[in-house]
Scaffold this motif. Structure first.
Motif, PDB file in Angstrom:
ATOM      1  N   LYS A 142      53.864  33.217   8.420  1.00 44.18           N
ATOM      2  CA  LYS A 142      53.402  31.817   7.507  1.00 44.18           C
ATOM      3  C   LYS A 142      53.487  30.581   8.627  1.00 44.18           C
ATOM      4  N   LEU A 143      54.704  30.655   9.421  1.00 47.82           N
ATOM      5  CA  LEU A 143      54.544  29.272  10.302  1.00 47.82           C
ATOM      6  C   LEU A 143      53.455  29.176  11.322  1.00 47.82           C
ATOM      7  N   ARG A 144      53.059  30.529  11.751  1.00 46.00           N
ATOM      8  CA  ARG A 144      51.825  30.421  12.470  1.00 46.00           C
ATOM      9  C   ARG A 144      50.732  30.087  12.029  1.00 46.00           C
ATOM     10  N   SER A 145      50.450  30.824  10.883  1.00 46.73           N
ATOM     11  CA  SER A 145      49.090  30.388  10.005  1.00 46.73           C
ATOM     12  C   SER A 145      49.177  28.899   9.630  1.00 46.73           C
ATOM     13  N   ASN A 146      50.157  28.383   9.556  1.00 46.98           N
ATOM     14  CA  ASN A 146      49.970  26.927   9.089  1.00 46.98           C
ATOM     15  C   ASN A 146      49.798  25.940  10.390  1.00 46.98           C
ATOM     16  N   GLN A 148      47.346  26.078  11.885  1.00 44.61           N
ATOM     17  CA  GLN A 148      45.804  25.727  11.848  1.00 44.61           C
ATOM     18  C   GLN A 148      45.979  24.375  11.326  1.00 44.61           C
ATOM     19  N   ALA A 150      45.018  21.512   8.825  1.00 45.09           N
ATOM     20  CA  ALA A 150      44.715  21.295   7.324  1.00 45.09           C
ATOM     21  C   ALA A 150      43.404  20.655   7.152  1.00 45.09           C
TER      22      ALA A 150
ATOM     23  N   ASN B 156      51.459  39.006  -0.270  1.00 46.88           N
ATOM     24  CA  ASN B 156      51.209  38.979   1.380  1.00 46.88           C
ATOM     25  C   ASN B 156      51.007  40.321   2.094  1.00 46.88           C
TER      26      ASN B 156
END
Lengths: 158, 213
Positions: A142-146, A148, A150, B156
């Motif tokens: 989740k941290l990595r995908s965020n 990106q 916004a 997920n």
């Protein structure tokens, strides 16, 4: 029973039963339990030493070694010779294995691996660290995908 | 693999319980709601009722009676746990579950039993009514709609899961985690255990080639 055949139950003769039944009968003082072959000081010492020596995981004599040890020592220690030594040996082996597992989980996360093969791990070990590991991996994802950027959101002027 | 017409699976009781345990574990560890297994549930309930009926007629205090009773309790526990696990997921992902079921193609297996489907619809209706009465109707007119499909988080599918291989699989693609890594393939040997992203192996769980642990 639904899951297979049991018995025949003849007095004085050993018979194989599922663990849940064995414990129940022992608690009702209807039987004596016979420990598995590997629940022996010499064998367990060998395993413990190998576990400490090798970096990889030793194949265990039973996929349920931890559960069986706990159950048998709790409910039938009178049927197990050198019960205390056995308890210590199994605990030492477990501690070594779990420490190795923690190290390899740490490296898995650090190196952002996508896959791992864990053949010689028992279910007890997998489930002890598993939930933490999978949740940590999910958080990392989740941290990595965020990271990106916004999609164009306008900020407000105060 | 599956042929036209009725697929009558004749399982021994032992195999049936084994299937129930497999379905239970898969459901426990999978991030999404899995296919519903009405055949297994029906057969297990039938077997349990049959056993209960037999026990009522048997002599009391017999060792056999207590052994059978213990087994029944154990199986009931697994069955309840399995059904409850599904309900938790239905409540958690209700708009997505309903959407998936509505857009399901003709031959595809259902992920909801008829009872679960009714439950999910009711849950959705109740939630909508609740949100409307508690908050939405007090909002300015242009803000009174909320899309549950957009606001309720999806399962997920990228979560990691542990699995054991039941049937050998070749050339499973492992996608890279970072941009620097490249994808690679692995073979899954029977009996081996792995840690991998759910998405890659989801079809293998559905087909019974792997077991989540």
């Amino acid at each position: 029973v639904l899951q297979g055949d049991l018995g025949p139950f003849n007095p004085g003769l050993p018979v194989e039963v599922p663990v849940w039944l064995a414990i129940s009968l022992k608690q009702r003082q209807k039987c004596r339990l016979v420990p598995p072959e590997w629940m022996d000081v010499a064998k367990l010492e060998e395993i413990r030493d190998q576990e400490r020596r090798e970096e990889t995981f030793t194949p265990m004599p039973s996929p349920y070694y931890m559960e069986l040890t706990k159950l048998l020592l709790n409910y039938a220690s009178d049927n197990i010779p050198k019960a205390d030594e056995i308890r210590t040996l199994v605990k030492d082996t477990w501690d070594t294995r779990v420490a190795k597992l923690r190290l390899s989980a740490d490296s898995f996360i650090r190196q952002q691996e996508a896959h791992a093969k864990l053949d010689n791990l028992t279910l007890m070990e997998i489930n002890t660290t598993g939930t933490f590991l999978t949740q940590a991996l999910d958080q990392m994802y989740k941290l990595r995908s965020n990271l990106q950027p916004a999609q164009g959101a306008q900020s407000q002027d105060f | 693999d599956s042929d036209e017409g009725s697929e009558e699976l004749v399982l021994t009781p032992a195999q049936l319980i084994r299937s129930l345990e497999q379905a239970w574990l898969n459901e426990k560890f999978a991030p999404e709601l899995l296919e519903s297994k009405p055949e297994i549930i029906e057969c297990v309930v039938e077997q349990l009722d049959h056993m209960e009926a037999n026990l009522k007629r048997a002599k009391k205090g017999d060792l056999k009676v207590s052994v059978h009773r213990m087994e029944i309790e154990r199986i009931r526990y697994v069955l309840s746990s399995y059904l409850r696990c599904r309900l938790v997921k239905i409540e958690k992902f209700f708009p997505h579950v309903l959407e998936k079921e509505k857009s399901r193609a003709e031959g595809e297996p259902s992920i909801l039993s008829p009872e679960e489907f009714a439950f999910a619809k009711e849950y959705m209706a109740n939630t909508e009514t609740y949100l409307k009465n508690v908050a939405l109707k007090h909002m300015p007119p242009n803000l009174q709609k909320v899309s549950l499909l957009k606001s309720v988080p999806k399962p997920n599918l990228d979560s990691f899961v542990f699995l054991r291989v039941l049937e050998r699989q070749e050339n499973i693609l492992v996608e890279p985690e970072t941009d620097e890594q490249r994808e690679y393939t692995i073979d899954l040997e029977e009996g081996s255990q792995h840690l991998i992203r759910y998405k890659t192996i989801a079809p293998l769980v559905a087909s019974g080639a792997v077991q989540l642990i």
